[in-house]
Scaffold this motif. Structure first.
Motif, mmCIF file in Angstrom:
data_model
loop_
_atom_site.group_PDB
_atom_site.id
_atom_site.type_symbol
_atom_site.label_atom_id
_atom_site.label_comp_id
_atom_site.label_asym_id
_atom_site.label_seq_id
_atom_site.Cartn_x
_atom_site.Cartn_y
_atom_site.Cartn_z
ATOM 1 N N ALA A 202 14.246 38.359 10.780
ATOM 2 C CA ALA A 202 14.819 39.500 11.492
ATOM 3 C C ALA A 202 13.741 40.502 11.917
ATOM 4 N N GLN A 203 12.784 40.731 11.008
ATOM 5 C CA GLN A 203 11.742 41.716 11.342
ATOM 6 C C GLN A 203 10.895 41.268 12.536
ATOM 7 N N PRO A 204 10.332 40.060 12.564
ATOM 8 C CA PRO A 204 9.580 39.639 13.762
ATOM 9 C C PRO A 204 10.448 39.566 15.006
ATOM 10 N N ALA A 205 11.732 39.239 14.852
ATOM 11 C CA ALA A 205 12.612 39.169 16.018
ATOM 12 C C ALA A 205 12.813 40.553 16.635
ATOM 13 N N ALA A 206 12.946 41.579 15.801
ATOM 14 C CA ALA A 206 13.093 42.941 16.330
ATOM 15 C C ALA A 206 11.810 43.385 17.051
ATOM 16 N N ILE A 207 10.654 43.059 16.466
ATOM 17 C CA ILE A 207 9.383 43.418 17.112
ATOM 18 C C ILE A 207 9.220 42.663 18.428
ATOM 19 N N TRP A 208 9.631 41.390 18.451
ATOM 20 C CA TRP A 208 9.559 40.614 19.692
ATOM 21 C C TRP A 208 10.448 41.226 20.780
ATOM 22 N N THR A 209 11.636 41.680 20.397
ATOM 23 C CA THR A 209 12.541 42.286 21.366
ATOM 24 C C THR A 209 11.945 43.566 21.954
ATOM 25 N N ILE A 210 11.311 44.368 21.111
ATOM 26 C CA ILE A 210 10.659 45.591 21.599
ATOM 27 C C ILE A 210 9.501 45.227 22.526
#
Length: 335
Positions: A202-210
């Motif tokens: 979840a954490q890398p996915a949120a950073i990828w979305t940003i």
């Protein structure tokens, strides 16, 4: 008896008149030497030494400029502008709170008083820890800012150099234009499942979305800035046979910096918008998940507090970048 001659005609047998010689005054040798010495002294005193500047009389000191007092009309207009600058935002906030209290009387949302009481409890201990998912608002803000900082920083590292290259090389601009036009309108949340699939967290996915959401304003604004550089500058660089690094540091970067800072300001706004939605879906400690968690607990007061905190932080980020952009406003410095 002889005839009388005119007064100015002499008889033929008369002797010519003798010239009268007046005696010269006696001048001694001592007086001559004294006169010559005095004359030499006068000459020496009157000759200016070679290389020395003649002493000019000092210019009179300029009179101090009289400080012009502003006219009463100008002073009154300045006071009115200052009053409006302070009073208008205050009246706007008061009107907003009054409208909020009026709407809250219907019972649909908490009023300003109940929200203020809940805010005092929330900010009383902002850095408490009661477990991995029960932490104070200070930790929530720090985690959200950390994700935004990582995603936004990666977008700047990729987007700004890519914008320089697209604007500098026409062939690369032609290649990237359809891709940017196709991917830029995609909703940020549409990229979240791709991040979850690729990064398995979840954490890398949120950073990828940003990252993928905030990279487009920086690419586009930097590219436009490079393309608007006058062609004369590039012709001079070509005549001087400047290297590509010299062209970048002496021509491209100073001219593109205002455009680039505008793209950075737009990107940080997009990143701060996206993080709330991404954290709602991915969970964890952050402002977005806090809003969703308080909704599940039916604590609407805390949702309103979270909205206010998100707005204040977004305003602070935008104002700081506006201040930074103002430091590089060359047109204002020349005026």
């Amino acid at each position: 008896m002889s005839a009388a001659l005119p007064r100015n005609v002499l008889p033929a047998d008369a002797a010519p008149p003798r010239a009268v010689v007046h005696p010269l005054p006696y001048v001694s040798k001592n007086s001559v030497s004294k006169n010559s010495v005095a004359k030499n002294s006068v000459v020496k005193n009157s000759v200016v030494t070679e290389g020395a500047r003649p002493q000019l009389p000092a210019a009179p000191a300029p009179a101090p400029a009289a400080t012009a007092r502003p006219s009463p009309a100008a002073a009154r207009r300045r006071r009115t502008e200052l009053l409006l600058k302070i009073l208008a935002p205050v009246l706007g906030i008061v009107a907003f709170i009054g409208l909020w209290a009026l709407v809250a009387k219907g019972g649909s949302i908490p009023g300003p008083g109940a929200t203020f009481d809940a805010a005092r409890a929330v900010f009383a201990d902002p850095f408490y820890r009661n477990g991995p998912n029960d932490q104070g608002i200070g930790w929530k803000v720090a985690n959200s800012l950390g994700r935004v900082g990582i995603g936004f920083g990666l977008a700047a590292l990729v987007g700004i150099p890519l914008g320089f290259m697209i604007g500098r090389f026409r062939f690369l601009a032609g290649m990237s234009e359809p891709i940017i036009s196709l991917l830029r309108p995609v909703s940020p949340l549409a990229w979240l499942p791709i991040g979850l699939l690729v990064f398995k967290g979840a954490q890398p996915a949120a950073i990828w979305t940003i990252f993928i959401s905030s990279i487009w304003p920086m690419i586009i604004n930097t590219t436009v800035g490079v393309q608007r550089i006058p062609q004369d500058y590039m012709n001079v660089a070509r005549v001087l046979n400047l290297s590509e690094w010299r062209v970048f540091t002496k021509i491209l970067f100073p001219a593109v910096l205002p455009y680039m800072l505008t793209g950075v300001r737009l990107s940080i706004g997009v990143a701060w918008l996206v993080i709330v939605a991404a954290e709602m879906l991915t969970g964890g400690v952050g402002l977005g998940f806090w809003v969703w968690d308080e909704w599940n607990n039916l604590k609407v007061e805390n949702i309103l507090i979270a909205i206010a905190v998100i707005g204040v932080i977004g305003l602070a980020l935008e104002q700081s970048l506006l201040l930074l952009a103002g430091r590089f406003d060359y047109a204002r410095d020349r005026s």
